[in-house]
Motif scaffolding. Structure first.
Motif, PDB file in Angstrom:
ATOM      1  N   MET A   1      46.971  43.395  44.965  1.00 51.71           N
ATOM      2  CA  MET A   1      47.530  42.226  44.290  1.00 51.71           C
ATOM      3  C   MET A   1      47.180  40.967  45.066  1.00 51.71           C
ATOM      4  O   MET A   1      47.237  40.939  46.292  1.00 51.71           O
ATOM      5  CB  MET A   1      49.039  42.332  44.149  1.00 51.71           C
ATOM      6  N   LEU A   2      46.819  39.943  44.318  1.00 48.51           N
ATOM      7  CA  LEU A   2      46.555  38.615  44.857  1.00 48.51           C
ATOM      8  C   LEU A   2      47.590  37.677  44.262  1.00 48.51           C
ATOM      9  O   LEU A   2      47.807  37.679  43.047  1.00 48.51           O
ATOM     10  CB  LEU A   2      45.153  38.148  44.455  1.00 48.51           C
ATOM     11  N   THR A   3      48.262  36.923  45.103  1.00 44.79           N
ATOM     12  CA  THR A   3      49.149  35.876  44.616  1.00 44.79           C
ATOM     13  C   THR A   3      48.454  34.560  44.885  1.00 44.79           C
ATOM     14  O   THR A   3      48.128  34.243  46.029  1.00 44.79           O
ATOM     15  CB  THR A   3      50.520  35.924  45.303  1.00 44.79           C
ATOM     16  N   PHE A   4      48.201  33.816  43.819  1.00 43.27           N
ATOM     17  CA  PHE A   4      47.465  32.556  43.922  1.00 43.27           C
ATOM     18  C   PHE A   4      48.254  31.478  43.194  1.00 43.27           C
ATOM     19  O   PHE A   4      48.442  31.564  41.984  1.00 43.27           O
ATOM     20  CB  PHE A   4      46.064  32.716  43.300  1.00 43.27           C
TER      21      PHE A   4
ATOM     22  N   GLY B   1      51.366  31.004  42.981  1.00 47.30           N
ATOM     23  CA  GLY B   1      52.507  31.570  42.272  1.00 47.30           C
ATOM     24  C   GLY B   1      52.166  32.590  41.203  1.00 47.30           C
ATOM     25  O   GLY B   1      53.048  33.263  40.689  1.00 47.30           O
ATOM     26  N   GLN B   2      50.900  32.735  40.869  1.00 50.78           N
ATOM     27  CA  GLN B   2      50.470  33.700  39.852  1.00 50.78           C
ATOM     28  C   GLN B   2      50.114  35.019  40.527  1.00 50.78           C
ATOM     29  O   GLN B   2      49.322  35.042  41.476  1.00 50.78           O
ATOM     30  CB  GLN B   2      49.261  33.142  39.105  1.00 50.78           C
TER      31      GLN B   2
END
Length: 93
Positions: free
Chosen positions: A34-37, A39-40
């Motif tokens: 998972m990548l959080t970018f 807030g997404q």
């Protein structure tokens, strides 16, 4: 191999690939990644690479301040924490 040296080598490889061939990062992610970018939350290798390759800049400079790692337990994995700054190129017309 020393875990700290391995973490630093991974970070160097990651950011070199990011700067030169973002699509090449696909082998570094799995379906559970998972990548959080901004807030997404983006999950899975294809989705993460799609996000990274769609970023509106081609070149940037990474100034890495720290690279820390710790054992992750599963399959002798490790977590790598990177802090620093990202500077985008400024273009004038």
């Amino acid at each position: 191999m020393d875990p700290d040296a391995l973490a630093k080598a991974f970070v160097e490889h990651y950011y070199t690939t990011f700067d030169n061939n973002r699509a090449g990062l696909s082998t570094l992610y799995q379906e559970g990644s998972m990548l959080t970018f901004e807030g997404q939350k983006i999950q899975g290798s294809p989705n993460i690479v799609a996000k990274l390759t769609s970023l509106p800049f081609q070149q940037c400079h990474h100034s890495i301040t720290t690279v820390d790692c710790q054992p992750s337990g599963v399959n002798a994995g490790m977590l790598v924490f990177v802090s620093g700054n990202l500077q985008l190129a400024v273009f004038s017309h």
